[in-house]
Motif scaffolding. Structure first.
Motif, PDB file in Angstrom:
ATOM      1  N   SER A 238     -18.354 -45.070  32.840  1.00  0.00           N
ATOM      2  CA  SER A 238     -19.796 -45.154  32.620  1.00  0.00           C
ATOM      3  C   SER A 238     -20.005 -45.675  31.197  1.00  0.00           C
ATOM      4  CB  SER A 238     -20.439 -43.773  32.772  1.00  0.00           C
ATOM      5  OG  SER A 238     -21.822 -43.849  32.497  1.00  0.00           O
ATOM      6  N   TRP A 239     -20.495 -46.901  31.083  1.00  0.00           N
ATOM      7  CA  TRP A 239     -20.642 -47.552  29.791  1.00  0.00           C
ATOM      8  C   TRP A 239     -22.037 -47.333  29.215  1.00  0.00           C
ATOM      9  CZ3 TRP A 239     -16.502 -49.378  27.319  1.00  0.00           C
ATOM     10  CH2 TRP A 239     -15.377 -49.752  28.075  1.00  0.00           C
ATOM     11  N   HIS A 240     -22.080 -46.994  27.925  1.00  0.00           N
ATOM     12  CA  HIS A 240     -23.329 -46.827  27.192  1.00  0.00           C
ATOM     13  C   HIS A 240     -23.385 -47.893  26.110  1.00  0.00           C
ATOM     14  CE1 HIS A 240     -24.050 -42.418  28.360  1.00  0.00           C
ATOM     15  NE2 HIS A 240     -22.933 -42.770  28.983  1.00  0.00           N
ATOM     16  N   PHE A 241     -24.556 -48.499  25.910  1.00  0.00           N
ATOM     17  CA  PHE A 241     -24.707 -49.394  24.769  1.00  0.00           C
ATOM     18  C   PHE A 241     -25.402 -48.630  23.659  1.00  0.00           C
ATOM     19  CE2 PHE A 241     -26.184 -52.806  22.054  1.00  0.00           C
ATOM     20  CZ  PHE A 241     -25.024 -53.562  21.971  1.00  0.00           C
ATOM     21  N   THR A 242     -24.721 -48.504  22.510  1.00  0.00           N
ATOM     22  CA  THR A 242     -25.186 -47.636  21.434  1.00  0.00           C
ATOM     23  C   THR A 242     -25.466 -48.378  20.133  1.00  0.00           C
ATOM     24  OG1 THR A 242     -22.875 -47.096  20.896  1.00  0.00           O
ATOM     25  CG2 THR A 242     -24.039 -45.589  22.372  1.00  0.00           C
ATOM     26  N   GLY A 243     -25.366 -49.705  20.155  1.00  0.00           N
ATOM     27  CA  GLY A 243     -25.620 -50.491  18.948  1.00  0.00           C
ATOM     28  C   GLY A 243     -26.971 -51.177  19.000  1.00  0.00           C
TER      29      GLY A 243
ATOM     30  N   ASP B 217      -6.687 -50.331  25.447  1.00  0.00           N
ATOM     31  CA  ASP B 217      -5.651 -49.333  25.728  1.00  0.00           C
ATOM     32  C   ASP B 217      -6.047 -47.950  25.214  1.00  0.00           C
ATOM     33  OD1 ASP B 217      -4.047 -51.165  26.972  1.00  0.00           O
ATOM     34  OD2 ASP B 217      -2.747 -51.504  25.248  1.00  0.00           O
ATOM     35  N   ALA B 218      -6.788 -47.899  24.102  1.00  0.00           N
ATOM     36  CA  ALA B 218      -7.243 -46.617  23.566  1.00  0.00           C
ATOM     37  C   ALA B 218      -8.277 -45.997  24.496  1.00  0.00           C
ATOM     38  CB  ALA B 218      -7.815 -46.804  22.169  1.00  0.00           C
ATOM     39  N   VAL B 219      -9.154 -46.835  25.023  1.00  0.00           N
ATOM     40  CA  VAL B 219     -10.139 -46.353  25.997  1.00  0.00           C
ATOM     41  C   VAL B 219      -9.426 -45.817  27.234  1.00  0.00           C
ATOM     42  CG1 VAL B 219     -12.055 -47.023  27.486  1.00  0.00           C
ATOM     43  CG2 VAL B 219     -11.911 -47.935  25.161  1.00  0.00           C
ATOM     44  N   ARG B 220      -8.425 -46.544  27.693  1.00  0.00           N
ATOM     45  CA  ARG B 220      -7.685 -46.109  28.880  1.00  0.00           C
ATOM     46  C   ARG B 220      -7.006 -44.757  28.634  1.00  0.00           C
ATOM     47  NH1 ARG B 220      -6.221 -48.891  33.373  1.00  0.00           N
ATOM     48  NH2 ARG B 220      -6.786 -50.892  32.436  1.00  0.00           N
ATOM     49  N   ALA B 221      -6.472 -44.575  27.435  1.00  0.00           N
ATOM     50  CA  ALA B 221      -5.822 -43.301  27.106  1.00  0.00           C
ATOM     51  C   ALA B 221      -6.817 -42.156  27.177  1.00  0.00           C
ATOM     52  CB  ALA B 221      -5.184 -43.375  25.717  1.00  0.00           C
ATOM     53  N   ALA B 222      -8.019 -42.364  26.642  1.00  0.00           N
ATOM     54  CA  ALA B 222      -9.045 -41.320  26.708  1.00  0.00           C
ATOM     55  C   ALA B 222      -9.484 -41.085  28.150  1.00  0.00           C
ATOM     56  CB  ALA B 222     -10.241 -41.713  25.845  1.00  0.00           C
ATOM     57  N   TYR B 223      -9.575 -42.134  28.919  1.00  0.00           N
ATOM     58  CA  TYR B 223      -9.921 -42.003  30.340  1.00  0.00           C
ATOM     59  C   TYR B 223      -8.888 -41.142  31.059  1.00  0.00           C
ATOM     60  CZ  TYR B 223     -11.064 -43.359  35.143  1.00  0.00           C
ATOM     61  OH  TYR B 223     -11.404 -43.343  36.468  1.00  0.00           O
ATOM     62  N   GLU B 224      -7.622 -41.384  30.751  1.00  0.00           N
ATOM     63  CA  GLU B 224      -6.554 -40.594  31.367  1.00  0.00           C
ATOM     64  C   GLU B 224      -6.624 -39.134  30.929  1.00  0.00           C
ATOM     65  OE1 GLU B 224      -3.191 -42.831  30.122  1.00  0.00           O
ATOM     66  OE2 GLU B 224      -3.382 -44.342  31.722  1.00  0.00           O
ATOM     67  N   GLY B 225      -7.289 -38.885  29.796  1.00  0.00           N
ATOM     68  CA  GLY B 225      -7.490 -37.514  29.343  1.00  0.00           C
ATOM     69  C   GLY B 225      -8.737 -36.879  29.921  1.00  0.00           C
ATOM     70  N   GLY B 226      -9.430 -37.581  30.815  1.00  0.00           N
ATOM     71  CA  GLY B 226     -10.588 -37.025  31.493  1.00  0.00           C
ATOM     72  C   GLY B 226     -11.937 -37.540  31.029  1.00  0.00           C
ATOM     73  N   GLN B 227     -11.965 -38.397  29.998  1.00  0.00           N
ATOM     74  CA  GLN B 227     -13.238 -38.906  29.498  1.00  0.00           C
ATOM     75  C   GLN B 227     -13.766 -40.018  30.400  1.00  0.00           C
ATOM     76  OE1 GLN B 227     -15.108 -37.727  27.215  1.00  0.00           O
ATOM     77  NE2 GLN B 227     -16.627 -39.336  27.045  1.00  0.00           N
ATOM     78  N   ARG B 228     -15.073 -39.990  30.673  1.00  0.00           N
ATOM     79  CA  ARG B 228     -15.661 -40.997  31.559  1.00  0.00           C
ATOM     80  C   ARG B 228     -16.783 -41.799  30.896  1.00  0.00           C
ATOM     81  NH1 ARG B 228     -11.585 -40.096  33.357  1.00  0.00           N
ATOM     82  NH2 ARG B 228     -10.967 -39.473  35.458  1.00  0.00           N
ATOM     83  N   HIS B 229     -17.407 -41.267  29.872  1.00  0.00           N
ATOM     84  CA  HIS B 229     -18.524 -41.952  29.218  1.00  0.00           C
ATOM     85  C   HIS B 229     -18.051 -42.568  27.906  1.00  0.00           C
ATOM     86  CE1 HIS B 229     -21.750 -40.404  31.861  1.00  0.00           C
ATOM     87  NE2 HIS B 229     -20.918 -39.381  32.008  1.00  0.00           N
ATOM     88  N   PHE B 230     -18.242 -43.879  27.767  1.00  0.00           N
ATOM     89  CA  PHE B 230     -17.821 -44.601  26.572  1.00  0.00           C
ATOM     90  C   PHE B 230     -18.967 -45.445  26.034  1.00  0.00           C
ATOM     91  CE2 PHE B 230     -13.974 -43.579  28.805  1.00  0.00           C
ATOM     92  CZ  PHE B 230     -13.049 -43.278  27.802  1.00  0.00           C
ATOM     93  N   GLY B 231     -19.070 -45.515  24.704  1.00  0.00           N
ATOM     94  CA  GLY B 231     -20.136 -46.272  24.065  1.00  0.00           C
ATOM     95  C   GLY B 231     -19.608 -47.429  23.252  1.00  0.00           C
ATOM     96  N   GLU B 232     -20.302 -48.548  23.325  1.00  0.00           N
ATOM     97  CA  GLU B 232     -19.957 -49.741  22.551  1.00  0.00           C
ATOM     98  C   GLU B 232     -21.180 -50.220  21.782  1.00  0.00           C
ATOM     99  OE1 GLU B 232     -17.141 -51.542  22.079  1.00  0.00           O
ATOM    100  OE2 GLU B 232     -15.888 -50.156  23.231  1.00  0.00           O
ATOM    101  N   ASN B 233     -20.921 -50.837  20.620  1.00  0.00           N
ATOM    102  CA  ASN B 233     -21.992 -51.272  19.721  1.00  0.00           C
ATOM    103  C   ASN B 233     -22.213 -52.773  19.695  1.00  0.00           C
ATOM    104  OD1 ASN B 233     -21.678 -48.507  18.937  1.00  0.00           O
ATOM    105  ND2 ASN B 233     -22.621 -49.006  16.977  1.00  0.00           N
ATOM    106  N   TYR B 234     -21.274 -53.536  20.215  1.00  0.00           N
ATOM    107  CA  TYR B 234     -21.359 -54.991  20.151  1.00  0.00           C
ATOM    108  C   TYR B 234     -21.156 -55.582  21.547  1.00  0.00           C
ATOM    109  CZ  TYR B 234     -20.946 -54.065  15.192  1.00  0.00           C
ATOM    110  OH  TYR B 234     -21.168 -53.568  13.920  1.00  0.00           O
ATOM    111  N   ILE B 235     -22.086 -56.417  21.951  1.00  0.00           N
ATOM    112  CA  ILE B 235     -22.093 -56.938  23.312  1.00  0.00           C
ATOM    113  C   ILE B 235     -20.800 -57.660  23.683  1.00  0.00           C
ATOM    114  CG2 ILE B 235     -23.101 -58.759  24.756  1.00  0.00           C
ATOM    115  CD1 ILE B 235     -24.657 -56.264  24.993  1.00  0.00           C
ATOM    116  N   GLN B 236     -20.380 -58.612  22.881  1.00  0.00           N
ATOM    117  CA  GLN B 236     -19.212 -59.408  23.263  1.00  0.00           C
ATOM    118  C   GLN B 236     -17.953 -58.559  23.350  1.00  0.00           C
ATOM    119  OE1 GLN B 236     -19.527 -62.345  24.492  1.00  0.00           O
ATOM    120  NE2 GLN B 236     -21.699 -62.418  23.987  1.00  0.00           N
TER     121      GLN B 236
END
Length: 238
Positions: free
Chosen positions: A81-86, A47-66
């Protein structure tokens, strides 16, 4: 679920972060659009990611695969657009193809070959990668040593399934932003030396987080990875 007030707080902080990134770019004589913001959403709910998306953000990074896979499934209705950063273990390379647009943390031949094997076997699209460089001399951290960077870069360029886009840095946490600045500059210098020797352009430098992204931008970052400034304090991992 996050509340409407929490969601608006995320959007407001996102807007402030985008303004700060743009200002750092302008101060350094660069265009704001030349610096991409990746919102680091690890441990925060979908839901936090969705809120940022609604604010115009498109690139998100995650550190853990699961965690990333679960979040991607929950948010499959929006175009992220998903980035793997871990840190990515080679035995989990199979989860990356078709799931992430950019891997920031390629740190060795074993992982490069595992990714290549998986991508070749599945006929997945070419994966964009950054080589993580350990400039802080921290034994517990991932990243290729500076002396090994050129050899790894040449190897990656020889793998048809991977596209080398540049370098990534995670500096020591116990340094101040000003103390990290020479490391940011050093990563840029390494990239600038590597390009002619490889005969290839490496356009991206992923460096700078919540407390030091202005310094990173001033030293040439094209991607900054910001989490807490946008989402607030990180929840404790369960």
């Amino acid at each position: 679920m996050i509340s409407d007030i929490e969601a608006q707080g995320i959007r407001d902080r996102l807007a402030g972060t985008l303004d700060a990134v743009a200002e750092a770019a302008r101060v350094s004589g660069r265009r704001p659009e030349d610096v991409a913001l990746v919102a680091i959403s690890k441990f925060h709910p979908a839901d936090a990611v969705r809120a940022a998306y609604e604010g115009g953000q498109r690139h998100f990074g995650e550190n853990y695969i699961q965690e990333a896979l679960a979040k991607q499934d929950e948010l499959a209705d929006i175009d992220i657009s998903w980035h793997f950063t871990g840190r990515l273990q080679s035995n989990k390379a199979k989860f990356v193809p078709d799931r992430f647009g950019l891997l920031h943390t390629l740190d060795g031949s074993k992982l490069a070959q595992a990714l290549h094997k998986r991508l070749a076997a599945t006929c997945a699209p070419t994966l964009d990668v950054l080589i993580e460089v350990n400039l802080g001399g921290e034994g517990q951290k991932a990243g290729v040593e500076e002396s090994e960077l050129s050899a790894l870069a040449e190897e990656v360029l020889g793998l048809s399934t991977l596209r080398l886009r540049g370098l990534m840095l995670l500096p020591p946490f116990d340094l101040t932003p000003e103390q990290r600045r020479p490391l940011f500059a050093r990563l840029r210098e390494l990239r600038d030396k590597l390009e002619p020797s490889l005969g290839a352009k490496l356009p991206d430098l992923s460096m700078g987080m919540t407390d030091d992204f202005p310094e990173a931008v001033m030293e040439g970052a094209t991607i900054v990875r910001v989490g807490t400034r946008i989402f607030g304090p990180r929840p404790v991992k369960q």
